[in-house]
Design a protein around this motif. Structure first.
Motif, PDB file in Angstrom:
ATOM      1  N   VAL A1162      27.550 -43.629  96.246  1.00 18.45           N
ATOM      2  CA  VAL A1162      27.829 -42.966  97.522  1.00 18.45           C
ATOM      3  C   VAL A1162      27.772 -41.457  97.270  1.00 18.45           C
ATOM      4  O   VAL A1162      28.523 -40.940  96.414  1.00 18.45           O
ATOM      5  CB  VAL A1162      29.204 -43.356  98.069  1.00 18.45           C
ATOM      6  N   PRO A1163      26.918 -40.760  97.971  1.00 24.05           N
ATOM      7  CA  PRO A1163      25.903 -41.267  98.932  1.00 24.05           C
ATOM      8  C   PRO A1163      24.690 -41.801  98.202  1.00 24.05           C
ATOM      9  O   PRO A1163      24.478 -41.520  97.031  1.00 24.05           O
ATOM     10  CB  PRO A1163      25.585 -40.031  99.746  1.00 24.05           C
ATOM     11  N   ASP A1164      23.883 -42.523  98.931  1.00 30.22           N
ATOM     12  CA  ASP A1164      22.689 -43.119  98.356  1.00 30.22           C
ATOM     13  C   ASP A1164      21.612 -43.159  99.422  1.00 30.22           C
ATOM     14  O   ASP A1164      21.911 -43.245 100.620  1.00 30.22           O
ATOM     15  CB  ASP A1164      23.003 -44.530  97.847  1.00 30.22           C
ATOM     16  N   GLY A1165      20.371 -43.046  99.016  1.00 31.80           N
ATOM     17  CA  GLY A1165      19.270 -43.103  99.954  1.00 31.80           C
ATOM     18  C   GLY A1165      18.156 -42.154  99.553  1.00 31.80           C
ATOM     19  O   GLY A1165      18.245 -41.458  98.525  1.00 31.80           O
ATOM     20  N   ASN A1167      17.279 -39.294 100.636  1.00 35.43           N
ATOM     21  CA  ASN A1167      17.632 -37.874 100.621  1.00 35.43           C
ATOM     22  C   ASN A1167      18.545 -37.497  99.467  1.00 35.43           C
ATOM     23  O   ASN A1167      18.905 -36.322  99.316  1.00 35.43           O
ATOM     24  CB  ASN A1167      18.324 -37.493 101.932  1.00 35.43           C
ATOM     25  N   TYR A1168      18.939 -38.471  98.668  1.00 36.89           N
ATOM     26  CA  TYR A1168      19.925 -38.173  97.622  1.00 36.89           C
ATOM     27  C   TYR A1168      19.430 -38.596  96.248  1.00 36.89           C
ATOM     28  O   TYR A1168      20.219 -38.897  95.352  1.00 36.89           O
ATOM     29  CB  TYR A1168      21.236 -38.895  97.939  1.00 36.89           C
ATOM     30  N   ARG A1176      27.693 -37.403  93.508  1.00 40.30           N
ATOM     31  CA  ARG A1176      27.799 -38.787  94.004  1.00 40.30           C
ATOM     32  C   ARG A1176      28.725 -39.551  93.062  1.00 40.30           C
ATOM     33  O   ARG A1176      29.000 -39.085  91.947  1.00 40.30           O
ATOM     34  CB  ARG A1176      26.421 -39.467  94.050  1.00 40.30           C
ATOM     35  N   LEU A1856      26.575 -35.136 104.081  1.00 46.03           N
ATOM     36  CA  LEU A1856      26.645 -36.593 104.276  1.00 46.03           C
ATOM     37  C   LEU A1856      26.178 -37.034 105.656  1.00 46.03           C
ATOM     38  O   LEU A1856      26.313 -38.214 105.996  1.00 46.03           O
ATOM     39  CB  LEU A1856      28.087 -37.069 104.074  1.00 46.03           C
ATOM     40  N   TYR A1859      23.576 -39.780 105.423  1.00 49.00           N
ATOM     41  CA  TYR A1859      24.113 -41.020 104.844  1.00 49.00           C
ATOM     42  C   TYR A1859      24.972 -41.772 105.855  1.00 49.00           C
ATOM     43  O   TYR A1859      24.875 -43.002 105.986  1.00 49.00           O
ATOM     44  CB  TYR A1859      24.934 -40.693 103.597  1.00 49.00           C
ATOM     45  N   GLN A1862      22.955 -43.514 108.413  1.00 52.34           N
ATOM     46  CA  GLN A1862      22.273 -44.698 107.874  1.00 52.34           C
ATOM     47  C   GLN A1862      23.236 -45.809 107.484  1.00 52.34           C
ATOM     48  O   GLN A1862      23.033 -46.965 107.824  1.00 52.34           O
ATOM     49  CB  GLN A1862      21.454 -44.280 106.635  1.00 52.34           C
ATOM     50  N   ALA A1863      24.304 -45.492 106.774  1.00 52.61           N
ATOM     51  CA  ALA A1863      25.179 -46.506 106.193  1.00 52.61           C
ATOM     52  C   ALA A1863      26.503 -46.625 106.898  1.00 52.61           C
ATOM     53  O   ALA A1863      27.222 -47.595 106.701  1.00 52.61           O
ATOM     54  CB  ALA A1863      25.411 -46.212 104.708  1.00 52.61           C
TER      55      ALA A1863
END
Length: 1940
Positions: A1162-1165, A1167-1168, A1176, A1856, A1859, A1862-1863
């Motif tokens: 966290v965060p993940d995706g 963009n990260y 993270r 964030l 994120y 998205q999540a």
């Protein structure tokens, strides 16, 4: 006696010829290149003896000398050169030198000194040596214990024999010679098998030493011997000893090639041969004599008559050898214990043995052992004395007894001898050994017969006489089996091997104790003579006492017992609590009882049951207690036996037990208030097994065989060997059932009568000294009833015990077996005295005895105002009431004699105990005692005994354990596949936790059904405890030991597959640690559930607390509710939870020491991807910021508060729990008995009826009992028979011809009925008679169309008017088993059957009126409102029998009435009343067929026809005739003596046609009937009747209803459902168990998760709370399924065959009856769970309280309905509750696993997704979770927040934003530039979506859950139809007129 042992094991010999050789045959085979022929049979042996055969020297003598005695090969070659054998002249062409004919020379020397003139000299030397050694034993008059019988006597005899042969010089040179010789014996077996000597160096050392000793003796003797040293009188000298050895040395020194060592080896063989067979035989003789006290006294009596007093000379020797009994004992030992193989070879010619030609040069083996066991030759007295058991009288012949003597005889009068009608002379017997030469070969045969046989006979008989005369020997072991070693098989006497239970170091020793009896002088000798004459009368018992023959060989210990009682009073209490408990009144009863205890008041009123009873029964006597039901017979028996639970003995009573009082118990037994605790109570505590009460009911392990049952009892209580058991089963006629299961209602086994006889045998082999038999003949036919009483009679006479019995319908022969009789009338004693005086006493009072009435019936009729007959001329002076008769008795002279006898008894055995002489069983206990005990075995032996039995039960019923193992293997594989190959990263954390939690929980709960299973046999354990067989804790330990293999397989089958499939920590240390904790958890769980079961007084009472306790274990394990989330009010339970410690250790074992790569950040995706590790963090709680891995130990500490240092600490805690619970379980088992029955107490529907009603014969067997009141014979009007007459025109005629019935068994087809013919017609009553097991019930089942399996052949023709589907319901069938709904009253039971089974032509009012008439006619009106109940609380056995008959009469059978033993269990008056009713029904047009046992003469004459069958074949069918003359004349014409005028014709028939075990004595009565003219007439009548019945088919219209059922479908459903409702309502234990189960589970669940927060952990807790609700089913099924199976048993055994209602009505009624209680449970669950958990707050926050709350309540209701229907669906096809619960738990566990909570659907392998969609729990979880928590905002706790830093220059919100879009999630500080705090989830919808739960599916899920309940109902119907609905027996002949 030379023989060859070719094979090493006895079993090997029998594998060669044991099965191959018949009684007369020759069998050949090739062994080591030699042709070997085994010859058996007297005819073959006789032929063989005629041939001039010679011994095969190289194959025998050379082999023995070389192998055993170390002779050099060159010396052995001399035997190879000698081909002339023992013949005087050498064979033609022989070149051997005369001095080298060693075989001939030594054989001649043997004959000269061992058979001829030198015998007395060697024998004299032996006697002198033996008598000189006996005083050196230093045996005094005090008992002295020794460790081994064999090792005590064998050295003494061997050294005496060595001195007789070699003089004193040999042992002077080598004092250890005898010891070395004995130590060498055990190695002979190995040496003869060819084991190299270097493998057994000790044997070589001993052999060489013995040869050196003999050689040294030879050297000294040769050097010092002078002819002048020889004593002319004895022929002995001090150097060589005997002339035999001197001459032998001369012979051997002349042999070429023989040096000193060869001669020493040969003489070494002589010393061995002189003792190897003789001395073991001598030890067998004293063992057989001393372990049978009767035989010991007989031998001492014979020695006394011969004036033998321990001095031996030639005259004494001849006297001893002339005693027939000693000769018979010696010969029987030779027959039983000698197994030689005599080997021949003919080198001259072929040998013709009858049809067999044996080629020249072949070896011929004649096995003596098989000849000695030839059943076709030897006498066994009809199987009473098997050939494999010692019988001292086998070789004795009595001139008056044609069946005596050793050979088997068939005598024309043998049958009459068996029946006891013919006496024979008891003159002195003769020893009979003629005509045995070819079947009795203990010494070999032919010229090679052992020359030492004469010396052996003298030595053995003399030694036995000396020991018997001088010593007393006792074997203190309570139980051992005498077994023989096979090492010496084929070369002589069997060696004794004693196998002592659980004796490790002494596994082959026979302990004994010894004392000198000469010190006692003539007193002891005199006693022995007296006892011998008293016990035996004659050496062979009189022929009418067949049972005495069986018991005389039992070795039963004579232990005198007697009892006297005076002013005996017993009372109970009337109480208002003795009415039926219901769900409504039960709570008030408990509250009222508590209140009365608090204020100290009691509403109980004392009511006397027995008043002022007195009597005396001395040693060996039998007392018959007579009285009608309600008189107190059972109460008297139970009081005297000490079984007084629920009874109160008046403090003024006096009971004096002599001979029963244990030596630790003060003999004073006056029952004063201050002494009850240490006298009467102590007697029945410490001598519990000596005072036994046997009730009418039979309780056994149904899957054990008769042999296993009785052997257990024998080992637990009886004398030293199993001969007692075999004698008793022979006396009771149970031989054919030896290997048959006991069985019960659901398990096929022995018949009811055989089961009763097994119960009787169990008590008899227990050797109790005071036996109280409560209606012991119930269910037995007259022959077996008499046999039982005669057996008890013999046991009392032989062992000096006391037997007290109350019997129904005692015949005159049975009555005469008793010594005394007492008569009871309404609790008062009106007579006590000799059986011969009772009748005269009452006739003198003015009572008249009807003709052909037995004395017992006459005495009972005196207490019945209706049945008794009085002298009308004295009617005013005759006493009538119980008080009047009691006063008359008290004033009588008979009573004065009784009082005098009691006073004399008190003087002889005063209560102060100073002169009490008793023999305690403790004298025979083989272990030291520090406290009083009732048990014969020590605890370790009890455990061994119970363990053996537990394994026997296990092997007989492997279905439950195998189903459990297979089921758990399946679950394990499924679990492993669900979590298959989990990755070693953080994504598997939850899965590993779930798997370990489920694992440890399953391992702990695997034993959850043990408590339930233990309840199945708890009544049997309680019975055995009362019999003092063993401690209850011993059975508990045995059950634990027996379960260990099952537990090992369970843990292996469950834990190993999934562990490796799921990729758990794969290191040896980790796996072994895991398995250790899993197995320990299983053992701890087992102890836990056993403890709960043992501490509960009833089974149902243990389920609710046990289930609630399990729920606590689950919740407070630490997974579903982590430690930080636990509330303080129940947190303490976590410390007491063994599962929690095991789970912690498994988690540490799996996680500690490993760093797991992080699977999600966290965060993940997208963009990260380029952020640093500090920007993270891993999403797992416990992760460290900046790290890409998570330490397993940190994860455990952060989430569960688990620490590595606790790993092995927890194992110690688990062991502590296990040991503590085990001790608690054993203590509870030992000291907390199950809730005992207070007796068969009448329980009424309404409380106010209690005081007006009394109890029956079991009146006093309850603590709150009422006083007895007599039954009054019903005096109903004749309208009963008149109304029966309304249907007389519809009565049916049934004809059957050549009726056969076969069933399939493991051994093929078994024919139970064979060509049976007969008929039933209106207006007649036909009796069906035969011995137990003859096929009577089978015939009734076939005729009633109730034979569910098998093949029916032949014809059964019914009147064509009744050939329709309604035939079966129009046939009444009163079965032998008395089954009825327990909670219903008598009247309700009859009304139920009347409404459903009577024809629809009758109105309901008419049906109810008819029920009232039936109640009156059967004397049921008095307790019509009493509850049927169960055995122990409700109707007694006699009342149940009447209810069973009433049920069938209430159904108003239109066609036929079948009754299976309708009078069994009834007293004579009631039986006469029932038969009179049957007679009236027949007179009204009914056709009746009934089996009957023990009918009196008057009852027998009430029948019109008799069908008599024997082993399924008819032996008579026809009229009985006036005075029974028709049937008597038939059998009289067939050769049976006429029936005396005063005899009972039924008993006369049974006695003269019963079968003997000896097939040669049986007459083929079925064949006699088949060829008789009477049978031809019957066949002609059958043909005519069949013709008329078929002709009427076209002329007469169908009558009555043709439908299968009398009532409509709706009527059936309503009545059955109503009955089920009533049964549930009247079973408060069932409903309250369900109530407290649901209430407790809901409260525990609700308050454990009390007001769960909507944090991440809180939401997870709420989901698990919902999940845990569904674990309730596993407990509910334990309540619902047994209830269902009990109803199914009743339906299938009684209601379905009688077509009371349809099978689908049975299923649906059970489903409907559960709905109300399940609905109440659902409401309770909703209130006590939904609100405490706090889900209502979620509904409030969403403004949807009404819908969500209502829907949740509906879901809980749906789940409860599903649970009940699912349980019933599974139960429909289950054989028993244990298997059903296992299968149900397996299926339900699969539903829980796949419901989506433990494994999310997306995480499931695709293969298993169908399970997720098909399991019903999925939809329950989805609906309840979504309804309870959907749409609510999530607020993360501080430790659930994810913290990390944003990149420089960005705020947390900016960083964030992508994120969260998205999540999802909630950011708490969007403006912060460091330490962002993110809650990963924003609403509960995000959480529940991970398990595929959506709020919009809630109503659909409710509908689907209801559909599953409907599917369960449909499945129950389908399964029951497929597997339980009978498809009917297959008929091999299908003709018109056959009822199918």
């Amino acid at each position: 006696m030379l023989s060859l042992k070719l094979l090493g094991r006895r079993a090997d010999w029998r594998s060669i010829y044991g099965e191959k050789l018949g009684s007369q045959t020759v069998y050949g085979l090739k062994i080591l290149g030699h042709n070997v022929y085994f010859v058996h049979g007297p005819d073959h042996v006789a032929k063989l003896r005629k041939y001039p055969t010679t011994i095969t020297t190289p194959g025998v003598t050379a082999f023995v000398l070389k192998t055993l005695f170390g002779m050099a090969p060159e010396a052995v070659n001399v035997y190879d050169l000698d081909n002339s054998g023992i013949h005087v002249k050498p064979v033609p062409g022989s070149q051997i030198a005369p001095q080298n004919r060693i075989d001939h020379l030594t054989h001649a020397n043997f004959h000269k000194h061992l058979l001829g003139e030198g015998l007395s000299k060697i024998y004299g030397g032996f006697l002198v040596s033996l008598t000189n050694r006996l005083p050196l034993l230093n045996i005094t008059d005090e008992w002295k214990c020794f460790p081994d019988l064999v090792r005590f006597w064998l050295p003494l005899m061997t050294s005496a024999m060595n001195e007789a042969l070699a003089g004193p010089m040999l042992e002077c040179i080598s004092p250890e010679f005898t010891d070395n010789l004995l130590n060498y014996y055990p190695y002979l077996h190995s040496l003869m098998k060819g084991v190299p000597s270097w493998l057994i160096p000790e044997a070589s050392r001993l052999r060489q030493g013995l040869i050196r000793d003999v050689a040294a003796w030879h050297s000294i003797a040769r050097a010092r011997f002078r002819e002048s040293d020889v004593d002319p009188a004895t022929g002995r000298d001090p150097w060589w000893g005997s002339a035999f050895m001197r001459e032998r040395q001369t012979i051997l020194r002349r042999v070429d090639l023989w040096d000193a060592n060869a001669i020493a080896s040969s003489d070494f063989g002589i010393f061995w041969g002189s003792s190897v067979n003789i001395h073991p035989m001598a030890i067998w003789s004293i063992l057989e004599v001393f372990k049978d006290k009767v035989l010991l006294c007989r031998v001492r009596n014979e020695l006394s008559k011969a004036n033998f007093h321990g001095t031996i000379n030639d005259e004494d020797t001849e006297k001893l050898l002339g005693i027939p009994l000693l000769q018979s004992i010696y010969s029987e030992l030779l027959r039983l214990r000698v197994e030689v193989q005599t080997i021949f070879c003919s080198d001259k010619e072929d040998i013709q043995v009858n049809e067999w030609l044996i080629p020249k040069g072949s070896l011929i083996v004649v096995p003596a052992g098989k000849a000695h066991m030839d059943k076709n030759f030897w006498n066994t007295r009809s199987g009473q004395y098997p050939l494999d058991r010692f019988w001292a009288d086998r070789f004795l012949f009595y001139s008056g007894d044609p069946r005596s003597g050793p050979r088997k005889h068939t005598h024309p009068n043998s049958k009459s001898i068996d029946t006891g009608k013919e006496e024979f002379s008891c003159e002195k017997p003769k020893f009979a050994a003629s005509g045995l030469a070819d079947s009795f070969m203990p010494y070999g045969i032919g010229e090679r017969t052992c020359p030492g046989r004469g010396f052996a006979r003298r030595e053995i008989i003399t030694f036995c006489a000396l020991v018997v005369d001088r010593y007393d020997i006792e074997f203190p072991l309570e139980r051992f089996d005498l077994r023989t070693t096979t090492a010496f098989y084929g070369i002589g006497t069997q060696r004794l091997k004693v196998w002592v239970l659980l004796a490790l170091a002494n596994a082959f020793r026979l302990k004994f104790r010894l004392r000198n009896v000469h010190i006692f002088g003539e007193d002891l000798i005199g006693m022995s003579q007296f006892q011998a004459e008293e016990w035996t009368g004659a050496p062979i018992s009189t022929p009418q006492q067949r049972s005495e023959d069986g018991l005389q060989r039992s070795g039963m210990e004579r232990s005198a017992a007697s009892i006297a009682f005076q002013d005996l009073g017993v009372y109970g209490f009337d109480t208002s609590a003795n009415y039926q408990k219901t769900f409504f009144n039960y709570a008030f009863i408990i509250i009222g009882r508590l209140c009365r205890k608090v204020i100290g008041r009691s509403s109980n009123q004392k009511s006397y049951i027995l008043k002022k009873f007195e009597g005396i029964v001395t040693s060996g006597e039998m007392l018959l207690v007579l009285g009608r039901p309600g008189s107190g017979c059972t109460t008297l028996l139970k009081t005297l036996a000490g079984d007084t639970y629920g009874l109160h003995v008046d403090p003024a009573s006096l009971i004096n037990y002599q001979g029963i009082v244990n030596q630790y118990v003060p003999p004073r037994t006056a029952l004063m208030d201050s002494d009850i605790g240490n006298s009467y109570a102590d007697v029945h505590t410490y001598s519990r097994g000596d005072c036994v009460y046997l009730p009418e009911s039979d309780v056994h392990f149904s899957r054990l065989t008769v042999a296993q049952t009785l052997q257990f009892a024998s080992r637990a209580r009886a004398s030293v060997e199993l001969k007692s058991t075999e004698g008793i089963i022979g006396a009771l006629g149970l031989e054919h059932t030896w290997n048959t299961k006991i069985g019960d209602h659901s398990i096929k086994g022995i018949s009811g009568g055989e089961r009763k006889r097994t119960s009787i045998a169990e008590v008899l082999v227990g050797a109790s000294r005071l036996q109280c038999w409560d209606h012991g003949t119930r269910g037995l036919d007259s022959a077996n009833a008499l046999r039982f009483v005669q057996t008890v009679r013999s046991a009392a006479r032989e062992a000096g015990t006391v037997a007290i019995a109350t019997l129904h319908q005692a015949s005159e022969d049975i009555y005469n077996c008793f010594d005394k009789v007492t008569l009871l009338y309404e609790g008062r004693q009106i007579f006590f005295g000799s059986v011969s005086n009772a009748k005269a006493y009452f006739t003198d009072l003015g009572f008249l005895c009807p003709a052909r009435s037995t004395t017992a019936d006459f005495l009972c009729s005196i207490t019945d105002p209706v049945q008794r007959t009085i002298d009308q001329s004295r009617k005013d002076e005759i006493p009538r009431t119980s008080d009047e008769l009691a006063r008359q008795w008290e004033a009588s002279t008979e009573r004065e004699k009784l009082v005098t006898a009691i006073q004399n008894y008190e003087r002889e055995y005063p209560c102060d105990g100073k002169n009490v002489k008793f023999q305690s069983r403790r004298d025979f206990v083989s272990y030291p005692q520090t406290s009083p005990t009732s048990y014969n075995l020590d605890l370790f032996k009890e455990i061994h005994l119970c363990t053996v039995r537990a394994f026997q039960r296990l092997f007989q019923d492997l279905t439950p354990p195998l189903s459990g193992i297979v089921g758990n293997v399946i679950i394990s594989v499924i679990l492993g596949s669900m979590f298959y190959n989990m990755p070693r990263d953080t994504s598997s954390f939850f899965g590993r936790g779930v798997l370990l939690f489920f694992t440890i929980l399953t391992n702990t709960l695997l034993a959850s059904f043990e408590g339930v299973q233990l309840w199945d046999h708890r009544p049997i354990v309680e019975k055995h405890y009362r019999f003092a067989f063993y401690h209850r804790s011993a059975e508990a330990i045995a059950s634990m030991l027996c379960d260990l293999p099952n537990k090992v397989l369970l843990t292996a089958g469950f834990n190993i597959p999934f562990y490796f499939l799921a990729n758990m920590r794969r290191t040896p240390a980790a796996f072994l640690t895991f398995y250790l904790f899993a197995f320990t958890s299983l053992l701890t769980g087992s102890m836990l559930y056993r403890t709960i079961g043992a501490m509960s007084r009833t089974l149902t009472a243990s389920i609710a607390p046990g289930s609630d306790f399990i729920l606590l274990l689950v919740i407070y394990t630490g997974f579903v509710l982590p430690i930080p989330s636990m509330h303080p009010w129940l947190r303490w339970f976590g410390y007491l939870n063994p599962v929690a410690y095991a789970f912690e250790s498994l988690m540490i074992n799996e996680f500690d020491g490993i760093r797991f790569p992080c699977a999600s950040f966290v965060p993940d995706g997208p963009n990260y991807t380029n952020v640093t590790s500090y920007q993270r963090t891993c999403s797992i709680n416990g992760a460290t910021a900046g790290s890409d891995t998570v330490d397993g130990g940190s994860y455990l500490a952060a989430n569960f508060n688990y620490y590595p240092r606790h790993l092995w600490r927890n194992l110690g805690i688990l062991f502590g729990f296990m040991v503590f619970l085990c001790c608690l379980y054993l203590l509870a088992t030992e000291y907390l008995s199950a809730q005992r029955s207070k007796g068969d107490v009448l329980i009424f529907r309404e409380a106010q009826s209690l005081k007006a009603r009394a109890l029956d014969d079991q009146e006093a067997q309850h603590s709150d009992g009422a006083a007895p009141s007599p039954y009054k014979a019903g005096s109903s009007s004749e309208s009963f028979s008149e109304r029966r007459g309304d249907n007389s025109s519809q009565a049916a005629t049934v004809v059957w011809d050549d009726l056969n019935y076969e069933i399939k068994t493991n051994k093929g087809w078994l024919r139970l009925l064979d060509d049976v013919e007969g008929w039933i017609e209106p207006g007649t009553v036909t009796a069906l008679m035969g011995e137990s097991g003859a096929g009577k019930t089978t015939l009734l089942n076939v005729l009633a169309n109730r034979a569910g399996v098998g093949v029916v052949g032949g014809e059964m023709v019914v009147d064509a008017r009744f050939q329709n589907e309604g035939f079966a319901r129009k046939v009444g069938y009163a079965q032998q088993q008395d089954l009825a709904t327990p909670a219903a009253t008598v009247k309700e039971t009859l009304i139920f059957n009347a409404r459903l089974r009577q024809s629809s032509t009758y109105s309901d009012v008419e049906k109810l009126a008819y029920v009232e008439e039936v109640l009156a006619k059967l004397d049921l009106s008095e307790f019509a409102d009493a509850v049927v109940g169960v055995h122990g609380e409700g109707l007694n056995i006699e009342q149940r029998k009447r209810v069973t008959i009433g049920i069938e009469l209430a159904a108003r059978p239109e066609l036929l009435l079948f009754l299976d033993e309708p009078t069994s269990g009834l007293d004579s008056d009631t039986a006469w009343s029932v038969c009179r009713l049957l007679r009236k029904l027949a007179d009204a047009g009914q056709a009746i067929l009934c089996t009957i046992h023990q009918p009196s003469g008057t009852i027998f004459e009430m029948f019109d026809k008799l069908l008599f069958i024997q082993q399924g074949r008819p032996i008579y069918f026809g009229d009985i005739g006036p005075g029974s003359r028709t049937v008597v004349e038939y059998f009289k014409r067939e050769g049976i003596a006429d029936c005396p005028s005063d005899a009972n014709p039924a008993e006369w028939l049974m006695a003269n046609t019963s079968r003997s075990e000896d097939a040669t004595l049986n007459r083929d009565w079925p064949h006699t009937w088949a060829i008789s003219t009477e049978r031809q007439q019957i066949k002609e009548s059958i043909v005519e009747r069949k013709r008329r019945l078929r002709a009427s088919a076209s002329d007469v219209p169908q009558l009555s209803s043709r439908t299968e059922f009398a009532s409509t479908y709706l009527q059936q459903l309503c009545q059955v459902t109503k009955r089920n409702f009533e049964q549930d309502w009247r079973t408060p234990s069932y409903l309250y168990s369900k109530l407290f189960l649901a209430l407790g589970a809901s409260l525990i669940n609700g308050f454990s998760f009390y007001m769960s927060a909507n944090s991440l952990q809180g939401v997870q807790n709420q989901i698990f709370s919902v999940f845990l609700l569904f674990t309730l089913h596993s407990s509910l099924v334990q309540l619902i399924m047994p209830q269902f199976l009990e109803r199914r048993l009743l339906y299938e055994l009684t209601e379905r065959p009688s077509r009371t209602y349809r099978w689908d009505v049975f299923i649906l009624s059970n489903v409907i009856s559960e709905i109300p209680s399940q609905s109440v449970l659902a409401i309770i669950q909703f209130i006590t769970w939904y609100y405490p958990v706090g889900m209502y707050r979620n509904a409030l926050s969403e403004h949807d309280l009404n819908e969500r709350s209502g829907l949740m309540c509906l879901l809980l209701w749906s789940y409860m309905i599903f649970s009940s229907t699912f349980s019933q669906m599974v139960a429909t096809v289950m054989p028993d509750a244990a298997t059903g619960i296992n299968i149900s738990s397996l299926l339900y566990t699969l539903s829980l696993i796949f419901c989506g909570v433990l494994v999310a659907p997306d995480a499931l392998p695709r293969f298993w997704i169908f399970m997720y969609r098909s399991t019903p729990i999925t939809y329950f979880v989805s609906a309840m979770v979504s309804t309870g928590i959907a749409g609510v905002q999530v607020h993360c706790s501080a430790k659930e927040l994810v913290r990390f830093d944003p990149p420089l220059g960005q705020t947390c919100g900016n960083y964030l934003r992508g994120y969260i879009v998205q999540a999802g999630g909630t950011l708490l500080n969007p403006t912060a530039a460091r330490q962002c705090e993110l809650c990963p989830v924003s609403t509960t919808d995000n959480v529940i979506a991970q398990i595929k739960v959506f709020y919009h599916d809630r109503w659909m899920d409710l509908g689907l859950s209801l559909v599953y309940s409907i599917i369960n109902v449909i499945g129950a119907l389908a399964l029951y139809w497929a597997f339980r609905v009978p498809k009917g027996a297959r008929h091999t002949i299908s003709r018109p007129g056959i009822s199918k």
